[in-house]
Scaffold this motif. Structure first.
Motif, mmCIF file in Angstrom:
data_model
loop_
_atom_site.group_PDB
_atom_site.id
_atom_site.type_symbol
_atom_site.label_atom_id
_atom_site.label_comp_id
_atom_site.label_asym_id
_atom_site.label_seq_id
_atom_site.Cartn_x
_atom_site.Cartn_y
_atom_site.Cartn_z
ATOM 1 N N ARG A 1 0.862 -1.181 0.000
ATOM 2 C CA ARG A 1 0.000 0.000 0.000
ATOM 3 C C ARG A 1 0.893 1.224 0.000
ATOM 4 N NH1 ARG A 1 -5.240 0.942 1.667
ATOM 5 N NH2 ARG A 1 -5.373 -1.093 2.653
ATOM 6 N N SER A 2 0.621 2.146 -0.883
ATOM 7 C CA SER A 2 1.473 3.318 -0.976
ATOM 8 C C SER A 2 0.714 4.436 -1.683
ATOM 9 C CB SER A 2 2.735 2.912 -1.735
ATOM 10 O OG SER A 2 3.505 4.017 -2.061
ATOM 11 N N SER A 3 1.335 5.598 -1.695
ATOM 12 C CA SER A 3 0.710 6.744 -2.346
ATOM 13 C C SER A 3 1.426 6.981 -3.668
ATOM 14 C CB SER A 3 0.844 7.950 -1.417
ATOM 15 O OG SER A 3 0.300 9.080 -2.021
ATOM 16 N N THR A 4 0.731 6.726 -4.775
ATOM 17 C CA THR A 4 1.337 6.842 -6.100
ATOM 18 C C THR A 4 0.295 7.424 -7.066
ATOM 19 O OG1 THR A 4 0.553 4.717 -6.976
ATOM 20 C CG2 THR A 4 2.587 4.673 -5.681
ATOM 21 N N ASP A 5 0.716 7.573 -8.311
ATOM 22 C CA ASP A 5 -0.222 8.008 -9.354
ATOM 23 C C ASP A 5 -1.422 7.062 -9.466
ATOM 24 O OD1 ASP A 5 0.434 10.445 -10.521
ATOM 25 O OD2 ASP A 5 1.885 9.575 -11.916
ATOM 26 N N ALA A 6 -1.247 5.806 -9.060
ATOM 27 C CA ALA A 6 -2.346 4.831 -9.166
ATOM 28 C C ALA A 6 -3.515 5.191 -8.233
ATOM 29 C CB ALA A 6 -1.843 3.415 -8.865
ATOM 30 N N ASN A 7 -3.264 6.041 -7.236
ATOM 31 C CA ASN A 7 -4.365 6.474 -6.353
ATOM 32 C C ASN A 7 -5.540 7.032 -7.147
ATOM 33 O OD1 ASN A 7 -2.178 6.307 -4.412
ATOM 34 N ND2 ASN A 7 -3.386 7.589 -3.039
ATOM 35 N N VAL A 8 -5.217 7.789 -8.201
ATOM 36 C CA VAL A 8 -6.282 8.502 -8.916
ATOM 37 C C VAL A 8 -7.224 7.536 -9.643
ATOM 38 C CG1 VAL A 8 -6.802 10.270 -10.636
ATOM 39 C CG2 VAL A 8 -4.860 10.571 -9.085
ATOM 40 N N PRO A 9 -6.701 6.678 -10.539
ATOM 41 C CA PRO A 9 -7.634 5.719 -11.147
ATOM 42 C C PRO A 9 -8.302 4.810 -10.114
ATOM 43 C CG PRO A 9 -5.340 5.270 -11.808
ATOM 44 C CD PRO A 9 -5.363 6.587 -11.136
ATOM 45 N N LEU A 10 -7.558 4.325 -9.125
ATOM 46 C CA LEU A 10 -8.162 3.419 -8.131
ATOM 47 C C LEU A 10 -9.336 4.085 -7.415
ATOM 48 C CD1 LEU A 10 -5.032 1.664 -6.556
ATOM 49 C CD2 LEU A 10 -6.797 0.604 -7.975
ATOM 50 N N SER A 11 -9.182 5.369 -7.088
ATOM 51 C CA SER A 11 -10.270 6.049 -6.373
ATOM 52 C C SER A 11 -11.467 6.288 -7.297
ATOM 53 C CB SER A 11 -9.783 7.369 -5.789
ATOM 54 O OG SER A 11 -9.548 8.294 -6.822
ATOM 55 N N ASN A 12 -11.241 6.171 -8.612
ATOM 56 C CA ASN A 12 -12.340 6.289 -9.579
ATOM 57 C C ASN A 12 -12.885 4.931 -9.999
ATOM 58 O OD1 ASN A 12 -12.819 9.204 -10.754
ATOM 59 N ND2 ASN A 12 -10.648 9.054 -10.294
ATOM 60 N N GLY A 13 -12.446 3.871 -9.312
ATOM 61 C CA GLY A 13 -12.948 2.544 -9.641
ATOM 62 C C GLY A 13 -12.337 1.956 -10.906
#
Ligand SMILES: [Zn+2]
Length: 426
Positions: free
Chosen positions: A364-376
């Motif tokens: 678990r980490s804070s990366t660019d992937a946060n954005v798509p993941l938070s949009n499902g």
């Protein structure tokens, strides 16, 4: 080439898997692609390792401080264009190179961030110590950018035609106060068609980030009338209020699980030792595995600032010259999210790991992937091979040994989710 020879073998199990797939319950969704083009692309890396190293050095030596990625973006644009992609730079500054798929209605993104944490004056000249390359930003994200241009070129030279359209993206604003603005703009623009995002960040092949760590950065500001240390003694002091608030805040109890953290990272205020200040500020970073805990912690901060101001007002002898004001502002907000365990993207990654003989742990980490993941939208972040260390420091280094494995792993994951076009669609 004859029809029968080509092919896309979309198997229900990874074709060379010796062991049960990690995610065996959902192995039927795994699409393992084994074609002559994919094999050619995999072989391309071994023959071009020197070229890949050179691109990494060249790109890392172009400064890319936060909000100043343009020069490096132009260099990446030229490299992607020379690999046959249609390339544009969007309004936010992202470089987007398109490899059109048979199905243009579905998009897969492969991305690497352009920006570094280092200010413009930092010396980014790459030094060599044996096989080791040293420079700020060489690994984070010189490795990701080198992999982006290498994979684009490998696809081009081996004439890969994907089923879904692939966008090769070098994005801005991943670090710090960039606040993921490049990835946010990208997801906004392509959201309805976006099926998966593979983020390459830094080196290594030992991890896969599928869980987005939610974080917020807040700034509290307390202001007051200000005055003289002797003659105005007794009037409310913003630094006193901030200290009172801080002591309350650092006593906040946070759970060990879900892991939740806070950090007062910066504190400033005042003009001189013999002045009652008119302003004091603090910056706080809060993170949690749970959005709920994050929200609780943010309200705790607001309550503590209110209480600190109230305590200071109550204990001040002279309230006639004005009172304290305060505000808490959100400087950054990285949303959380999680890639479902049964996603086809994770299955593709696991198949790629098996093919190259790699083992990776979920992080678990804070990366660019946060954005798509938070949009499902399915997304993960992985290293682009080789080894590196000292990220975000002036002693950052990178060693290319083993890079090939990382590149193959990314390519196979990418092709696993994009698929290969059937011959009639070419
Ligand atoms: Zn990075």
């Amino acid at each position: 080439m004859k029809h029968a020879a080509l092919w896309v073998i979309l198997l229900t199990m990874p074709v060379r898997s010796a062991t049960v797939p990690h995610n065996s319950r959902h192995a039927s969704t795994t699409q393992f692609v084994d074609t002559s083009e994919v094999r050619a692309a995999l072989a391309w890396f071994a023959h071009n390792l020197t070229w890949i190293n050179e691109q990494q050095i060249r790109l890392s030596e172009i400064p890319a401080p936060p909000f100043q990625e343009a020069q490096r973006a132009f260099a990446v644009k030229a490299l992607l264009a020379s690999s046959g992609l249609e390339v544009q730079i969007d309004k936010t500054g992202n470089v987007i190179g398109e490899l059109r798929g048979a199905n243009e209605k579905e998009i897969v993104v492969l991305s690497a961030h352009l920006d570094t944490v280092f200010p413009a004056a930092t010396d980014v000249k790459v030094r060599h110590e044996g096989d080791r390359l040293l420079a700020p930003g060489i690994s984070d994200n010189g490795t990701g950018l080198a992999a982006l241009v290498a994979i684009a070129r490998a696809c081009h030279e081996s004439r890969i035609k994907p089923r879904r359209t692939i966008l090769f993206v070098a994005d801005v604003g991943e670090e710090g106060e960039g606040n993921l603005r490049g990835m946010r703009a990208l997801v906004d623009a392509y959201k309805p068609r976006l099926k998966a995002v593979i983020v390459m960040d830094g080196s290594g092949t030992d991890h896969v980030t599928t869980k987005a760590l939610a974080s917020r950065r807040l700034e509290a500001t307390i202001t007051g009338p200000g005055g003289h240390s002797w003659s105005d003694f007794g009037m409310p002091n913003p630094i006193n209020a901030l200290v009172r608030a801080s002591v309350r805040f650092i006593n906040t109890k946070v759970p060990v699980a879900p892991r939740t953290t806070f950090n007062i990272g910066q504190i400033e205020g005042g003009t001189s030792v013999n002045s009652i200040p008119y302003e004091a500020k603090l910056k706080v970073d809060i993170r949690s595995e749970s959005e709920d805990e994050l929200a609780k912690l943010e309200s705790a901060l607001r309550e503590c600032i209110t209480a600190g101001v109230r305590d200071e007002m109550e204990s001040s002898r002279d309230r006639s010259k004005g009172k304290l004001e305060w505000k808490v502002e959100l400087l950054g907000n990285r949303p959380g999210g999680e890639l479902p365990a049964n996603s086809s993207l994770l299955a593709a990654l696991r198949s790629a790991d098996e093919y190259v003989g790699n083992q990776s742990r979920v992080e678990r980490s804070s990366t660019d992937a946060n954005v798509p993941l938070s949009n499902g939208i399915d997304a993960l972040s992985i290293g682009a091979g080789g080894t590196g260390g000292g990220a975000h420091s002036l002693k950052e280094w990178y060693e290319p040994a083993g890079r090939e494995l990382g590149l193959k792993r990314v390519l196979l994951t990418l092709i696993g989710v994009s698929g290969i076009a059937e011959e009639k669609a070419r």
